[in-house]
Design an enzyme around this catalytic site. Structure first.
Site, PDB file in Angstrom:
ATOM      1  N   ASP B  72       0.812  -1.214   0.000  1.00 59.82           N
ATOM      2  CA  ASP B  72       0.000   0.000   0.000  1.00 59.82           C
ATOM      3  C   ASP B  72       0.842   1.259   0.000  1.00 59.82           C
ATOM      4  O   ASP B  72       2.065   1.206   0.072  1.00 59.82           O
ATOM      5  CB  ASP B  72      -0.915   0.007   1.247  1.00 59.82           C
ATOM      6  CG  ASP B  72      -0.202  -0.485   2.501  1.00 59.82           C
ATOM      7  OD1 ASP B  72      -0.884  -0.953   3.426  1.00 59.82           O
ATOM      8  OD2 ASP B  72       1.047  -0.405   2.548  1.00 59.82           O
ATOM      9  N   ASP B 141      -7.734  -3.704  14.106  1.00 64.25           N
ATOM     10  CA  ASP B 141      -9.104  -4.029  13.697  1.00 64.25           C
ATOM     11  C   ASP B 141      -9.114  -5.208  12.730  1.00 64.25           C
ATOM     12  O   ASP B 141     -10.088  -5.415  12.025  1.00 64.25           O
ATOM     13  CB  ASP B 141      -9.798  -2.811  13.065  1.00 64.25           C
ATOM     14  CG  ASP B 141      -9.040  -2.286  11.851  1.00 64.25           C
ATOM     15  OD1 ASP B 141      -9.457  -1.260  11.281  1.00 64.25           O
ATOM     16  OD2 ASP B 141      -8.017  -2.892  11.463  1.00 64.25           O
ATOM     17  N   HIS B 143      -7.409  -5.776  10.014  1.00 62.42           N
ATOM     18  CA  HIS B 143      -7.278  -5.570   8.568  1.00 62.42           C
ATOM     19  C   HIS B 143      -5.917  -6.006   8.066  1.00 62.42           C
ATOM     20  O   HIS B 143      -4.948  -6.005   8.815  1.00 62.42           O
ATOM     21  CB  HIS B 143      -7.549  -4.107   8.182  1.00 62.42           C
ATOM     22  CG  HIS B 143      -6.468  -3.151   8.602  1.00 62.42           C
ATOM     23  ND1 HIS B 143      -6.737  -1.991   9.276  1.00 62.42           N
ATOM     24  CD2 HIS B 143      -5.126  -3.155   8.427  1.00 62.42           C
ATOM     25  CE1 HIS B 143      -5.618  -1.338   9.519  1.00 62.42           C
ATOM     26  NE2 HIS B 143      -4.614  -2.028   9.011  1.00 62.42           N
ATOM     27  N   GLU B 148      -9.862  -2.361   5.203  1.00 62.97           N
ATOM     28  CA  GLU B 148     -10.550  -2.059   6.454  1.00 62.97           C
ATOM     29  C   GLU B 148     -11.753  -2.976   6.651  1.00 62.97           C
ATOM     30  O   GLU B 148     -12.242  -3.561   5.694  1.00 62.97           O
ATOM     31  CB  GLU B 148     -11.016  -0.609   6.440  1.00 62.97           C
ATOM     32  CG  GLU B 148      -9.913   0.379   6.081  1.00 62.97           C
ATOM     33  CD  GLU B 148      -8.930   0.607   7.212  1.00 62.97           C
ATOM     34  OE1 GLU B 148      -8.691   1.757   7.555  1.00 62.97           O
ATOM     35  OE2 GLU B 148      -8.396  -0.384   7.746  1.00 62.97           O
TER      36      GLU B 148
END
Lengths: 404, 269
Positions: B72, B141, B143, B148
């Site tokens: 990313d 979380d 991811h 997400e």
């Protein structure tokens, strides 16, 4: 060989296994050079998909910006203020030898002289890049003749001058030309000095206070008119006094215009300034310290007796005496000696000692965007030193110009 | 999956680096046969990168015939910004090894056409023959990359708006100033990573423990996108003791019990 050649196909050299002085710290980073300038390797990688053509292993040594000496009167038997013979050749001889001391740029200094000497010499000593032939000239330092009689030191009294007409007229009449001039040392208590100070600083010339009887308020006024340097702090000025600190008080003055800083030169040869005085000044204002050699003709000559100009000089170690006396006839320490000595007696960091001889003089002269640092895009003038701060190699524009 | 449980972060970094080293050496890459490696950024893989650099400097591994694909990059952050993932990869990895720039692929968050940039990235992976080993981390979380909660488990490389959790987690890299954190990023999809022949996820620290639990002990769920790898034939999760705190004792005991087998994979080749 490297890259898609979008920017340049000039060869790229990568200096590895070294600690470089960057962001005021010694960091384990490689130094990249192309076309005489420090190259940004990240940009090279991502923008040009480039890589190095040559790698130079520095054996874990230190790489620092080349030293800049803003006060040097000569050396190796050459006196810059003697207009005899080939001036340019004499300066060039010294310029070549000081590469051994890690000096990559300097300001040849002329002591108080008659106008005809200035008129003859100033146009000959042009600002020029350094290279294999020697260190670069950033401009001339004119130390005098507008200085105090009582604080003239070794300057010849009959050539001292005052500002009669005030300002430009006196300057031009005395010096003739001001191109190629980078610094002027004067005594601000001389009448009508304000106009001269403003004129010189308006032209981008560094005005330095020295060989002066000025008190602090006279010195502060000079700073307000544009002065930003003190020539060899403590020497040839009134001593610090707790009710009138004199020029020395500029180091902690609260009347310096905002955004401006006063720099001060110090001869850290262990002789011209007591180490305790060096420490007091450094601790009071560390960012302003500029190491200078103020070297004279005898610098670089072997121990023993020498005949220099009208004088007989006796060199013993780091002392140069008028022969047969204990009167010092000037400094003969080299810049790298000054850097080592300063570090030793002040207990400062290696970085601070190196910056006092490179970054700070560059900032003083307003050339820190290309000299005195290892920032990307600046001139690749640098030195390789070992941990004792002994200079082992000197580079100008990325080219090795001296090695031990 | 293989769940590798080690004592602490240093051991995780070392084990992972050795694994990567051995995989590359076993593959024996050459000028017409590159080893394709997917790479993450962030604090978790830093130790692993340091170890890989160490092995490289010792002469144990070369990246000359390795192609890397980062997961990313932020959108709109200047490439030379100290917090961009380009800067991260340069400073923490590329500048210390012998990889050529044309073999190091990172999404360009400043491309004029972001969608095309994403499609081109997928095409580059395909042209390189797919990814041999994709290394990644996990967010608190759950991811993977910037996929997400709620990201499709078959998603591809695309533009994503970051969740508040992620922005908060990243704020520490932007002087704690939330307004300075980028709000969008380009990211490989869950599907993109699933296409890799092998996936290795690093999880360290107690703040990741709940996410690890959700990823491997609960069902496959797009709210915890790392759970998708339960359906990948070759996944390795490498974690430290702290990260196991939300797992069942039974799970931890089982995988710790077979560490001998796991450790054979990181022996000197």
């Amino acid at each position: 060989m490297p890259s898609n050649k979008s920017v340049s196909d000039a060869p790229i050299t990568q200096f590895v296994s070294c600690r470089i002085l960057k962001d005021h710290r010694l960091q384990w980073e490689d130094l990249w050079v192309r076309e005489g300038k420090i190259l940004n390797p990240e940009k090279l990688f991502f923008d040009e998909e480039g890589f190095a053509d040559h790698k130079v292993d520095c054996g874990n040594k230190i790489i620092a910006p080349g030293f800049i000496d803003v006060q040097i009167n000569g050396g190796y038997g050459i006196d810059f203020s003697q207009a005899s013979g080939d001036i340019r050749r004499g300066v060039a001889q010294v310029a070549k030898k000081i590469l051994e001391h890690g000096v990559t740029s300097f300001c040849p200094t002329l002591v108080t002289s008659p106008p005809d000497i200035y008129h003859k010499v100033i146009p000959e000593l042009r600002v020029q890049d350094g290279g294999p032939e020697g260190a670069g000239i950033l401009g001339i330092h004119l130390e005098g003749p507008f200085i105090s009689e009582q604080k003239r030191g070794a300057h010849p009294p009959k050539f001292l001058r005052t500002f009669k007409a005030g300002g430009v007229a006196d300057l031009m009449e005395t010096y003739g030309h001001l191109d190629n001039v980078a610094l002027v040392t004067l005594a601000p208590e001389l009448a009508n000095s304000a106009a001269a100070i403003r004129e010189l600083s308006g032209r981008g010339i560094v005005v330095s206070l020295g060989h002066s009887m000025a008190d602090l308020s006279q010195a502060e006024e000079a700073v307000q008119n544009g002065a930003i340097f003190i020539t060899h702090l403590f020497n040839a000025m009134l001593p610090f006094h707790h009710r009138d600190p004199g020029i020395v008080g500029l180091l902690t003055s609260d009347r310096i215009p905002p955004g401006r800083m006063v720099y001060y030169g110090m001869i850290a040869d262990g002789i011209h300034t007591h180490p305790a005085a060096l420490r007091i000044a450094h601790r009071a204002h560390p960012a302003g310290l500029v190491l200078v050699t103020d070297a004279v003709t005898a610098m670089g000559l072997p121990p023993g007796q020498h005949s220099l100009g009208q004088q007989q000089i006796d060199i013993q170690g780091l002392h140069a005496y008028v022969a047969g006396t204990t009167t010092l006839s000037g400094s003969i320490a080299t810049m790298d000696m000054c850097v080592r000595h300063f570090r030793e007696v002040s207990g400062c960091t290696v970085e601070a000692a190196l910056e006092a001889a490179s970054l700070h003089p560059a900032q003083l002269l307003g050339v820190s965007n290309r000299k005195g640092t290892l920032e990307f895009g600046t001139d690749a003038d640098f030195i390789v030193l070992d941990d004792t701060l002994t200079v082992r190699e000197t580079y100008i524009a990325g080219q090795q110009v001296w090695r031990k | 999956m293989k769940l590798i449980i080690l004592d602490d972060y240093e051991q995780v970094s070392e084990w992972t680096a050795k694994y990567i080293r051995n995989r590359i050496k076993k593959f024996n890459p050459g000028p017409d046969r590159f080893f394709t490696l997917g790479l993450p950024t962030g604090s978790t893989p830093l130790g692993c990168y340091k170890k890989l650099i160490e092995y490289h400097k010792k002469g144990e591994i070369s990246f000359q015939y390795v192609k890397t694909f980062n997961m990313d990059e932020y959108v709109g952050l200047p490439r030379d910004h100290p917090e961009s993932y380009h800067s991260f990869m340069w400073n923490n990895f590329f500048k210390h090894i012998d990889i050529r720039a044309e073999n190091a692929h990172i999404l360009d968050g400043n491309a004029s056409n972001l969608e095309k940039e994403c499609q081109d990235f997928e095409a580059k992976i395909k042209a390189a023959g797919g990814i041999e080993l994709f290394v990644g981390g996990i967010g608190p979380d759950g991811h993977i990359a910037f996929n997400e909660p709620g990201s499709s488990l078959v998603s591809r490389t695309r533009v994503k708006t970051l969740a508040m959790d992620t922005i908060l987690a990243n704020a520490r890299f932007f002087d704690g100033d939330l307004s300075k954190v980028p709000t969008m990023a380009l990211t490989v999809g869950v599907g993109t990573v699933m296409d890799a022949r092998e996936v290795m996820i690093l999880i360290t620290g107690s703040h990741k423990a709940f996410a690890l639990y959700k990823a491997i002990e609960e069902g496959v769920n797009h709210m915890w996108t790392v759970s998708a790898f339960q359906q990948h034939p070759q996944t390795v999760f490498v974690c430290d003791e702290d990260a196991t705190q939300e797992l069942r004792v039974k799970t931890v005991k089982y995988f710790k019990g077979i560490m001998d087998v796991h450790n054979k994979m990181v022996e000197e080749p």
